[in-house]
Design an enzyme around this catalytic site. Structure first.
Site, PDB file in Angstrom:
ATOM      1  N   GLY A 176      19.252   9.294  -3.870  1.00  0.00           N
ATOM      2  CA  GLY A 176      18.842   9.350  -5.273  1.00  0.00           C
ATOM      3  C   GLY A 176      18.136   8.082  -5.692  1.00  0.00           C
TER       4      GLY A 176
ATOM      5  N   GLY B 139     -18.860   4.559   8.686  1.00  0.00           N
ATOM      6  CA  GLY B 139     -18.022   4.059   7.596  1.00  0.00           C
ATOM      7  C   GLY B 139     -16.940   3.137   8.131  1.00  0.00           C
TER       8      GLY B 139
END
Ligand code: HXC
Length: 510
Positions: A165, A400
């Site tokens: 959590g 690139g």
């Protein structure tokens, strides 16, 4: 029973409970919070803060001992000041109540004010259910502190049990996450919830174990077989880092390097451009002996990142790995590289880029999963980084990918190349198929023509000498001279200044 006897009885019962809890922790292959801190810090240097803080009033308070399930304080690591907190799973599953969270926030704030790294040893079931919103508010303070400290002091999380959590988000906001194999787990929602909501069966290990996060999700930067090795590795990592973004980098005076192996670099690139080699060998030969400390070793192995020392000084290394996916840049490699570059830039760690990259990985899956925006993160990170940046092009440097890997026009300070470098818009085979399509179609012997055209392309376009003439490569260097050249080049750049731009912040393509 007189008062003294009652007191002794209570003490014995407390000791028994504590011993049971310690035993339970050991049976799971885990150490206690205090044992972990003893490994982390130089002997006898830990100074505890808030040992007697009482838990907030709640049903849980009766169970929580004083200190509220977390040990916080400051100690020394290799003589340098470091703050830490260690959650105690034996107290309400290490869950984070308000007092527990406030203690963590206090050491976070002290570390921030005093410019010292902070380390969290996490072993927690998340927000303490019984404390409701008080627990959530404590988490929120911790997260805000994580964000405020980011780029100012190194923050490290070591997961040594469950991180469930809310317990996962503080680590996710820190710079490095360490985990242990089999005894640590990270998940936002656990197997039970997944079963309930999606009717899927999965165990904790397969869902969020150390190896899963180190190799698949990339949430963990390091995974070790046991707690002792994980904690000792944290000490090792800190030896490369400054305590804060204003402090100079730590220096090592113990300098040894692979003198005899430098010449091996002249032979390491295979004659066949499609054959792989291990770039880790190049890194290890160039750096000071045994100083390469790899980060994210199991994740996106087509790019390698890590810290090392060159002539005693810390540098960050980013290297394409031709052994994996031919060194192409995919989404995960871009994320891994970008995060590392930004860390190094934040802490003034100079960057060495070793380039051998045929381009971005083609594929529908990559395109649909957003290689455009994720690849742009790496580009953004290199363009934004103001630390000294030196690229050495070892072999392929196409399209690139040439631009991204800290080329001159993105702000690379020096671009060197080995004679084996191939620098162009694309590889020879692809290029001639586009430029010489008509010629090849008409040819009576297309295979021979193709070979001729490839050789011509390599000689006239895709080579480092053309780039050198254009000033886009500073020098074509002999591989065996690389270490010496890098030492001088980083020395030249050591006074590099930068003026921050007047803007709130850029908008990295997240
Ligand atoms: C209070 C908790 C707790 C919690 C565990 N405990 N988690 N108490 N709040 N969140 C207590 C248990 O009741 C038990 O108490 C003791 O800790 C040990 O737990 P076990 O379940 O016996 O241990 P184990 O089998 O090892 O399992 C550990 C665990 C499991 C996987 C962590 O306890 C678990 O799933 N806990 C809940 C995890 C979770 O869902 N947390 C999310 C909370 S919500 P006794 O007295 O029996 O020893 C949240 C939201 C924040 O965090 C969002 C912020 C972004």
């Amino acid at each position: 029973m007189n008062q003294q006897e009652a007191f002794e009885n209570r003490l014995t019962s407390l000791r028994d409970t504590e011993e049971n809890a310690v035993q339970k922790q050991h049976q799971k292959g885990k150490l206690t919070a205090r044992e972990r801190l003893n490994i982390l810090f130089d002997e006898g240097t830990f100074f505890e803060i808030g040992a007697f803080v009482e838990p907030h009033q709640s049903a849980a308070a009766k169970k929580a001992a004083s200190g509220d399930g977390v040990i916080a304080g400051r100690g020394l690591i290799q003589g340098r000041s470091v703050f830490a907190f260690a959650q105690d799973f034996t107290v309400l599953g290490g869950s984070l109540g308000f007092a527990h969270g406030s203690k963590i926030a206090q050491v976070q704030e002290m570390a921030f004010k005093l410019g010292a790294p902070i380390i969290g040893l996490i072993d927690s079931g998340g927000a303490r259910i019984q404390e409701g919103i008080k627990s959530l508010s404590a988490y929120a303070t911790i997260f805000r502190n994580n964000v405020r400290s980011s780029g100012i002091i190194p923050q490290i999380s070591v997961i040594l049990g469950p991180a469930a959590g809310g317990a996962v988000y503080s680590p996710a906001l820190t710079d490095f996450v360490f985990m242990t194999d089999k005894t640590s787990f990270m998940f936002v929602t656990g197997p039970d919830v997944i079963k309930e909501v999606l009717n899927e069966d999965i165990d904790m290990e397969s869902l969020g174990g150390g190896n899963v996060h180190a190799s698949k999700s990339g949430v963990a930067h390091f995974v070790y077989d046991d707690e002792e090795h994980a904690i000792l590795a944290v000490r090792k990592l800190l030896a490369y880092l400054p305590s804060n973004n204003f402090e100079p980098l730590p220096l090592s005076t113990h300098i040894q390097f692979h003198e005899a192996r430098q010449e091996y670099l002249d032979k390491i690139i295979p004659d066949d451009a499609n054959r792989p080699y291990d770039v880790k060998e190049v890194i290890q030969i160039l750096l000071d002996k045994d100083t390469f400390f790899e980060v994210h070793e199991k994740f996106a192995q087509n790019i390698m990142v890590g810290f090392g020392r060159l002539n005693g000084k810390t540098i960050g290394v980013v290297a394409n790995q031709p052994k994996v996916l031919a060194g192409t840049l995919d989404i995960n490699a871009s994320l891994k590289g970008a995060r590392f570059v930004r860390f190094c830039d934040a802490y003034n760690i100079p960057l060495l880029i070793l380039e051998d990259v045929p381009g971005f990985l083609p594929g529908v899956d990559q395109e649909h999963s957003g290689i455009i925006k994720h690849g742009a993160k790496l580009l953004y990170a290199f363009c934004e980084a103001t630390v000294p940046k030196i690229t050495v092009i070892l072999r392929k440097s196409y399209g690139g990918a040439y631009i991204v890997m800290s080329s001159k026009n993105t702000g690379g300070d020096f671009n060197f190349a080995w004679a084996s470098a191939e620098i162009a818009v694309m590889g020879p085979a692809g290029a001639i198929k586009i430029v010489n399509r008509a010629e090849l179609a008409k040819s009576k012997n297309p295979a021979e023509l193709e070979k001729e055209l490839i050789d011509k392309y390599k000689n006239e376009i895709a080579n480092p000498f053309r780039a050198e003439e254009l000033g886009l490569i500073d020098e074509v260097i002999k591989p065996s001279d690389t270490r010496n050249i890098l030492i001088t080049a980083f020395e030249i750049l050591s006074n590099k200044q930068y003026s921050p731009l007047s803007r709130k912040h850029g908008n990295i393509p997240l």
